[in-house]
Design an enzyme around this catalytic site. Structure first.
Site, PDB file in Angstrom:
ATOM      1  N   ASN A 104      47.540  35.646  39.377  1.00 53.00           N
ATOM      2  CA  ASN A 104      46.337  34.817  39.516  1.00 53.00           C
ATOM      3  C   ASN A 104      46.290  33.876  38.304  1.00 53.00           C
ATOM      4  O   ASN A 104      46.095  34.308  37.169  1.00 53.00           O
ATOM      5  CB  ASN A 104      45.101  35.729  39.569  1.00 53.00           C
ATOM      6  CG  ASN A 104      43.801  34.960  39.707  1.00 53.00           C
ATOM      7  OD1 ASN A 104      43.631  33.890  39.116  1.00 53.00           O
ATOM      8  ND2 ASN A 104      42.878  35.499  40.477  1.00 53.00           N
TER       9      ASN A 104
ATOM     10  N   ASP B  21      32.435  33.249  40.791  1.00 54.48           N
ATOM     11  CA  ASP B  21      31.667  32.762  39.643  1.00 54.48           C
ATOM     12  C   ASP B  21      30.490  31.828  39.976  1.00 54.48           C
ATOM     13  O   ASP B  21      29.424  31.962  39.371  1.00 54.48           O
ATOM     14  CB  ASP B  21      32.593  32.082  38.617  1.00 54.48           C
ATOM     15  CG  ASP B  21      33.332  33.101  37.765  1.00 54.48           C
ATOM     16  OD1 ASP B  21      32.971  34.294  37.803  1.00 54.48           O
ATOM     17  OD2 ASP B  21      34.278  32.707  37.061  1.00 54.48           O
TER      18      ASP B  21
ATOM     19  N   HIS C 142      33.050  40.685  31.854  1.00 57.88           N
ATOM     20  CA  HIS C 142      33.700  41.987  32.048  1.00 57.88           C
ATOM     21  C   HIS C 142      35.087  41.982  31.397  1.00 57.88           C
ATOM     22  O   HIS C 142      35.500  42.927  30.743  1.00 57.88           O
ATOM     23  CB  HIS C 142      33.810  42.270  33.547  1.00 57.88           C
ATOM     24  CG  HIS C 142      34.387  41.131  34.350  1.00 57.88           C
ATOM     25  ND1 HIS C 142      33.969  39.824  34.212  1.00 57.88           N
ATOM     26  CD2 HIS C 142      35.371  41.094  35.279  1.00 57.88           C
ATOM     27  CE1 HIS C 142      34.662  39.049  35.021  1.00 57.88           C
ATOM     28  NE2 HIS C 142      35.516  39.795  35.689  1.00 57.88           N
ATOM     29  N   ARG C 143      35.802  40.861  31.541  1.00 56.70           N
ATOM     30  CA  ARG C 143      37.172  40.757  30.997  1.00 56.70           C
ATOM     31  C   ARG C 143      37.099  40.741  29.459  1.00 56.70           C
ATOM     32  O   ARG C 143      37.867  41.420  28.786  1.00 56.70           O
ATOM     33  CB  ARG C 143      37.799  39.466  31.552  1.00 56.70           C
ATOM     34  CG  ARG C 143      39.288  39.340  31.339  1.00 56.70           C
ATOM     35  CD  ARG C 143      39.893  38.322  32.300  1.00 56.70           C
ATOM     36  NE  ARG C 143      39.825  38.782  33.673  1.00 56.70           N
ATOM     37  CZ  ARG C 143      39.021  38.271  34.613  1.00 56.70           C
ATOM     38  NH1 ARG C 143      38.254  37.237  34.355  1.00 56.70           N
ATOM     39  NH2 ARG C 143      39.011  38.783  35.822  1.00 56.70           N
TER      40      ARG C 143
ATOM     41  N   PHE D 222      36.292  30.913  38.449  1.00 51.19           N
ATOM     42  CA  PHE D 222      37.031  31.071  39.708  1.00 51.19           C
ATOM     43  C   PHE D 222      36.331  32.151  40.534  1.00 51.19           C
ATOM     44  O   PHE D 222      35.278  32.672  40.134  1.00 51.19           O
ATOM     45  CB  PHE D 222      38.496  31.440  39.434  1.00 51.19           C
ATOM     46  CG  PHE D 222      38.702  32.774  38.774  1.00 51.19           C
ATOM     47  CD1 PHE D 222      38.539  32.915  37.408  1.00 51.19           C
ATOM     48  CD2 PHE D 222      39.046  33.899  39.519  1.00 51.19           C
ATOM     49  CE1 PHE D 222      38.715  34.152  36.793  1.00 51.19           C
ATOM     50  CE2 PHE D 222      39.233  35.141  38.913  1.00 51.19           C
ATOM     51  CZ  PHE D 222      39.067  35.259  37.544  1.00 51.19           C
ATOM     52  N   GLY D 223      36.909  32.467  41.667  1.00 52.45           N
ATOM     53  CA  GLY D 223      36.405  33.578  42.482  1.00 52.45           C
ATOM     54  C   GLY D 223      34.926  33.424  42.826  1.00 52.45           C
ATOM     55  O   GLY D 223      34.479  32.395  43.316  1.00 52.45           O
TER      56      GLY D 223
ATOM     57  N   LYS E 120      42.879  33.659  36.252  1.00 51.33           N
ATOM     58  CA  LYS E 120      42.629  34.903  35.530  1.00 51.33           C
ATOM     59  C   LYS E 120      43.604  35.025  34.349  1.00 51.33           C
ATOM     60  O   LYS E 120      43.214  35.376  33.235  1.00 51.33           O
ATOM     61  CB  LYS E 120      42.808  36.081  36.482  1.00 51.33           C
ATOM     62  CG  LYS E 120      42.335  37.361  35.870  1.00 51.33           C
ATOM     63  CD  LYS E 120      42.936  38.593  36.405  1.00 51.33           C
ATOM     64  CE  LYS E 120      42.810  38.934  37.813  1.00 51.33           C
ATOM     65  NZ  LYS E 120      43.111  40.320  38.116  1.00 51.33           N
TER      66      LYS E 120
ATOM     67  N   ASP F  39      43.106  44.706  36.503  1.00 49.63           N
ATOM     68  CA  ASP F  39      42.533  44.663  37.845  1.00 49.63           C
ATOM     69  C   ASP F  39      41.027  44.498  37.694  1.00 49.63           C
ATOM     70  O   ASP F  39      40.410  45.125  36.837  1.00 49.63           O
ATOM     71  CB  ASP F  39      42.853  45.937  38.631  1.00 49.63           C
ATOM     72  CG  ASP F  39      42.699  45.697  40.128  1.00 49.63           C
ATOM     73  OD1 ASP F  39      43.382  44.785  40.650  1.00 49.63           O
ATOM     74  OD2 ASP F  39      41.885  46.378  40.778  1.00 49.63           O
TER      75      ASP F  39
HETATM   76  P1  IMP Z   1      42.890  41.092  41.359  1.00 54.23           P
HETATM   77  O1  IMP Z   1      43.748  39.941  40.928  1.00 54.23           O
HETATM   78  O2  IMP Z   1      43.472  41.899  42.448  1.00 54.23           O
HETATM   79  O3  IMP Z   1      42.425  41.917  40.188  1.00 54.23           O
HETATM   80  O4  IMP Z   1      41.591  40.450  42.028  1.00 54.23           O
HETATM   81  C1  IMP Z   1      40.527  40.032  41.284  1.00 54.23           C
HETATM   82  C2  IMP Z   1      39.543  39.345  42.219  1.00 54.23           C
HETATM   83  O5  IMP Z   1      38.225  39.720  41.809  1.00 54.23           O
HETATM   84  C3  IMP Z   1      39.622  37.832  42.089  1.00 54.23           C
HETATM   85  O6  IMP Z   1      40.452  37.268  43.048  1.00 54.23           O
HETATM   86  C4  IMP Z   1      38.160  37.438  42.285  1.00 54.23           C
HETATM   87  O7  IMP Z   1      37.864  37.387  43.654  1.00 54.23           O
HETATM   88  C5  IMP Z   1      37.404  38.607  41.672  1.00 54.23           C
HETATM   89  N1  IMP Z   1      37.177  38.396  40.231  1.00 54.23           N
HETATM   90  C6  IMP Z   1      37.653  39.151  39.202  1.00 54.23           C
HETATM   91  N2  IMP Z   1      37.258  38.647  38.028  1.00 54.23           N
HETATM   92  C7  IMP Z   1      36.569  37.555  38.317  1.00 54.23           C
HETATM   93  C8  IMP Z   1      35.922  36.587  37.486  1.00 54.23           C
HETATM   94  O8  IMP Z   1      35.948  36.622  36.256  1.00 54.23           O
HETATM   95  N3  IMP Z   1      35.309  35.609  38.156  1.00 54.23           N
HETATM   96  C9  IMP Z   1      35.264  35.530  39.502  1.00 54.23           C
HETATM   97  N4  IMP Z   1      35.854  36.375  40.317  1.00 54.23           N
HETATM   98  C10 IMP Z   1      36.500  37.398  39.719  1.00 54.23           C
END
Ligand code: IMP
Length: 209
Positions: free
Chosen positions: A13, A160, A185-186, A157-158, A16, A73
């Site tokens: 990602n 947000d 959270h990160r 992203f996501g 991220k 994750d």
């Molecule tokens: P992963 O890459 O499988 O851990 O998926 C993480 C998913 O959670 C992302 O694709 C987003 O949909 C959501 N997510 C995790 N962290 C964030 C963030 O900081 N902002 C927005 N969405 C997040």
């Protein structure tokens, strides 16, 4: 001066990964994306928890590549949805999911839920694996908020633009990356993780390929 030890970040990602790189850079830690290793297989994210998936995203590539790997994750848990989308946050709306389709599904599922009952939290789990695939360090961070019904802002992203941080009266889509890197959270997961990582740097340097 000894060269910076190589640590791989086990995430494809892009946004991220950029956030993780920005959080680690002030500590003198540079990460290399797993995308630069075409031989690394995709990790099947079939864990029931963020912690299981983070460990898998660290240890599988670490063993394959013989490198130190950070697995991360993360996702969104919404109280009114019994914790969904949770570990399925990236693929909430099914195969080919995008941030837009995931947000659409989230809004559909929250139709009729009052604004004050739309409480949610982002969760992030981080794990560090050594070149044998052994997990050496883990940490978790959370950030609470509310899911609003209208998108606000284009940062991040996501989810947000729909994730309102009450203390700031802004969504993560509206807050700058500087603020997000203080309260997310990160950021919280890495604040716990970094002291242990810094202690391991000499070992990482001596066992990096
Ligand atoms: P992963 O890459 O499988 O851990 O998926 C993480 C998913 O959670 C992302 O694709 C987003 O949909 C959501 N997510 C995790 N962290 C964030 C963030 O900081 N902002 C927005 N969405 C997040």
């Amino acid at each position: 001066m000894s060269p910076t030890p190589q640590i791989v970040l086990g995430s494809r990602n892009r946004k991220k990964s950029q956030e993780v790189a920005e959080i680690l850079a002030p500590h003198g830690v540079q990460v290399v994306s797993i995308s630069t290793f075409p031989q690394a297989r995709e990790v099947d994210e079939d864990g029931a928890t963020f912690a299981e998936n983070a460990a898998k995203k660290a240890s599988q590539p670490a063993l394959e590549l013989g490198c130190w790997v950070i697995g991360e994750d993360s996702g969104l848990i919404v109280d009114a949805l019994g914790g969904r989308p949770g570990v399925f946050s990236a693929r909430y709306s099914g195969p080919g999911a995008t941030d837009e389709s995931n947000n659409q599904k989230l809004q559909q599922e929250l139709t009729g839920v009052e604004p004050t009952r739309r409480t949610a939290a982002y969760v992030c789990t981080v794990a560090l694996a050594d070149p044998t695939g052994t997990i050496r360090l883990t940490a978790e961070g959370r950030c609470s908020g509310l899911i609003i019904s209208e998108s606000r802002g284009t940062n991040g992203f996501g989810y947000d633009p729909y994730f309102l941080v009450r203390e700031h009266h802004r969504t993560f889509g509206e807050l700058s990356s500087r603020v997000k890197h203080q309260i997310s959270h990160r950021a919280r997961a890495f604040a716990q993780f970094i002291p242990g990582l810094l202690k391991l740097l000499p070992e990482i340097g001596s066992t990096s390929r």
